[in-house]
Scaffold this active site. Structure first.
Site, mmCIF file in Angstrom:
data_model
loop_
_atom_site.group_PDB
_atom_site.id
_atom_site.type_symbol
_atom_site.label_atom_id
_atom_site.label_comp_id
_atom_site.label_asym_id
_atom_site.label_seq_id
_atom_site.Cartn_x
_atom_site.Cartn_y
_atom_site.Cartn_z
ATOM 1 N NE ARG A 16 27.918 37.530 -28.695
ATOM 2 C CZ ARG A 16 27.514 36.390 -29.244
ATOM 3 N NH1 ARG A 16 27.742 35.259 -28.618
ATOM 4 N NH2 ARG A 16 26.886 36.377 -30.395
ATOM 5 C CD GLU A 72 37.688 43.780 -32.780
ATOM 6 O OE1 GLU A 72 38.920 43.803 -32.894
ATOM 7 O OE2 GLU A 72 36.916 44.493 -33.430
#
Length: 292
Positions: free
Chosen positions: A127, A90
């Site tokens: 992440r 995204e």
């Protein structure tokens, strides 16, 4: 879900990328199995767990892409009408839009709704991109929509079950506190400690104090420790001075007066507390006492 996919999920996101790429007429396939898709072909991920996107971080990512190009492709799955639904990437897609790119490198993967949510969740957790509320809501979505157990979630995201459980528990906190966690005004450790407070008014007041005074987790734990000590003292005091015959007198007075009566007794003195619920009720109690 296939056994191969389950094993890949357990190893992390990287294990899911080098699978078979599906060819589509609108895309050009490169030697690496990565294809270029037009941005207009890519639909948003319905199961994207991340709700907050830091503007500065997106601009920094866009600057990096402008200088070095895309280090990793996005992952998409086929949708109707020649479109593709985003699974992973995204932030890269948003950065490409900021740069006014027409195309973005992508891997097309066959994935059902469950796998789509899992992949998006894994990428963001690996992440460290999700705030605790987003992570907890993603876990809850796996439970509600796909009947996941906490053990299965732990296996998918590579965390201990106790960690998953602790993350889910913060969804029990009031919405105002959850919003403070989203905004990084309260940490996950603050949130875990606050779960100890059951009274909502007390809980909200303490959360406000943490934010206003910038209390550390250790300072919060000291406050909670003090509260536990105070609560443990109160019943002991009552137990020492409340004799069995005093309880019997309380019951007798309650029967006579038709209302709740408490006898508060110390070593040498005490008092009688009589409840009333309206001015009329007070007059009734007084009349009963006069007659006696």
């Amino acid at each position: 879900m296939s056994n191969e996919t389950k094993r890949a999920l357990g190893r992390g996101l990287g294990a899911l990328i080098p699978e078979k790429v599906l060819e589509r007429p609108a895309a050009k396939e490169g030697a690496s199995g990565i294809i270029n898709l037009k941005l207009e072909q890519i639909l948003p991920n319905r199961y994207q767990p991340r709700e907050e996107f830091d503007t500065q971080a997106l601009q920094e990512l866009a600057a990096s892409i402008k200088e070095k190009g895309f280090i990793q492709p996005v992952i998409v799955r086929p949708a109707s009408g020649g479109k593709y639904e985003l699974i992973v990437g995204e932030r890269r897609l948003r950065a490409a839009n900021l740069l006014h790119h027409n195309e973005i490198p992508a891997i097309v993967k066959e994935a059902n709704d469950e796998e789509s949510l899992e992949l998006a969740l894994i990428e963001n957790i690996q992440r460290e991109g999700l705030n605790p509320i987003e992570e907890a809501q993603a876990y809850q979505k796996l439970i509600d929509r796909f009947n996941f157990t906490q053990e299965k979630i732990a296996q998918v995201v590579g965390k201990a079950r106790t960690s998953v459980n602790n993350t889910l528990r913060i969804l029990k906190l009031p919405q105002t506190i959850q919003e403070s966690i989203r905004k990084n005004l309260l940490s996950f450790s603050h949130a875990r400690a606050l779960l100890e407070i059951k009274n909502e008014k007390e809980l909200l007041a303490l959360a406000e104090k943490i934010i206003a005074s910038e209390l550390s987790v250790r300072e919060l734990e000291n406050i909670l420790k003090h509260k536990r000590k105070e609560k443990s003292k109160k019943p002991k005091i009552a137990a020492v001075y409340k004799q069995p015959h005093v309880s019997a007198i309380e019951e007798e007075l309650q029967h006579i007066l038709g209302t709740k009566v408490r006898i508060v007794q110390s070593k040498k003195r005490g008092r009688i507390e009589i409840d009333f619920y309206s001015p009329e009720d007070l007059e009734r109690v007084v009349e009963v006492l006069k007659k006696k």
